[in-house]
Design a protein around this motif. Structure first.
Motif, PDB file in Angstrom:
ATOM      1  N   SER A   1     -33.225  -7.488  42.170  1.00  8.12           N
ATOM      2  CA  SER A   1     -33.703  -7.289  43.537  1.00  8.12           C
ATOM      3  C   SER A   1     -33.944  -8.636  44.191  1.00  8.12           C
ATOM      4  O   SER A   1     -34.377  -9.584  43.534  1.00  8.12           O
ATOM      5  CB  SER A   1     -35.014  -6.489  43.542  1.00  8.12           C
ATOM      6  OG  SER A   1     -34.852  -5.225  42.973  1.00  8.12           O
TER       7      SER A   1
ATOM      8  N   THR B   1     -34.572  -5.589  51.310  1.00  4.80           N
ATOM      9  CA  THR B   1     -34.223  -5.937  49.939  1.00  4.80           C
ATOM     10  C   THR B   1     -32.726  -5.782  49.708  1.00  4.80           C
ATOM     11  O   THR B   1     -32.108  -4.828  50.191  1.00  4.80           O
ATOM     12  CB  THR B   1     -34.987  -5.045  48.946  1.00  4.80           C
ATOM     13  OG1 THR B   1     -36.389  -5.192  49.157  1.00  4.80           O
ATOM     14  CG2 THR B   1     -34.656  -5.430  47.502  1.00  4.80           C
TER      15      THR B   1
ATOM     16  N   TYR C   1     -29.981  -5.531  46.555  1.00  4.69           N
ATOM     17  CA  TYR C   1     -29.924  -5.234  45.132  1.00  4.69           C
ATOM     18  C   TYR C   1     -28.568  -5.651  44.554  1.00  4.69           C
ATOM     19  O   TYR C   1     -27.555  -5.655  45.253  1.00  4.69           O
ATOM     20  CB  TYR C   1     -30.111  -3.729  44.886  1.00  4.69           C
ATOM     21  CG  TYR C   1     -31.420  -3.193  45.388  1.00  4.69           C
ATOM     22  CD1 TYR C   1     -31.513  -2.545  46.616  1.00  4.69           C
ATOM     23  CD2 TYR C   1     -32.575  -3.335  44.633  1.00  4.69           C
ATOM     24  CE1 TYR C   1     -32.713  -2.038  47.082  1.00  4.69           C
ATOM     25  CE2 TYR C   1     -33.793  -2.833  45.081  1.00  4.69           C
ATOM     26  CZ  TYR C   1     -33.853  -2.193  46.307  1.00  4.69           C
ATOM     27  OH  TYR C   1     -35.042  -1.710  46.759  1.00  4.69           O
TER      28      TYR C   1
END
Length: 126
Positions: A21, A78, A80
């Motif tokens: 992440s 975020t 990933y």
């Protein structure tokens, strides 16, 4: 202040998976693309994958295509990196980088001097 914080690294056996992440603060996903890079001991930093969250465009290197999946979440700012079928040669410190705005080409996923996180260690045992 722009900050990128990576997490999710660790020790995994070959063939296993990890999800990294990169939490981004201080900039909007509307105007910035994010890339993942890695650096193994004694080697240069190399691109892994990148994403432009505003249009969903993604970029991969030949070694990450088909094994890794990059995605983004606007709600949490975020990005990933889902890494599957990991190999010992994937062992490295993984970093995320945000560009300073439109205009940078991510086609070749080359590192630049924009905004960097501190990295997260990924170790794949054989």
């Amino acid at each position: 202040e722009v900050q990128l914080v990576e997490s999710g690294g660790g020790l995994v056996q070959a063939g296993g998976s990890l999800r990294l992440s990169c939490v981004v603060s201080g900039i909007s996903f509307d105007n910035h693309a994010i890339g993942w890079f890695r650096q193994a001991p004694g080697k240069e930093r190399e691109g892994v994958s990148a994403i432009n969250p505003s249009d969903g465009r993604t970029y991969y290197k030949s070694f990450s295509q088909g094994r890794f999946i990059i995605s983004s979440d606007y709600a949490s700012n975020t990005v990933y990196l889902q890494m599957n079928s990991l190999k010992p040669e994937d062992t490295a410190v993984y970093y995320c980088e945000a560009d300073r705005g439109p205009g940078r080409s991510w086609h070749y996923i080359l590192p630049s001097d924009d905004y960097w996180g501190r990295g997260t260690q990924v170790t794949v045992s054989s």
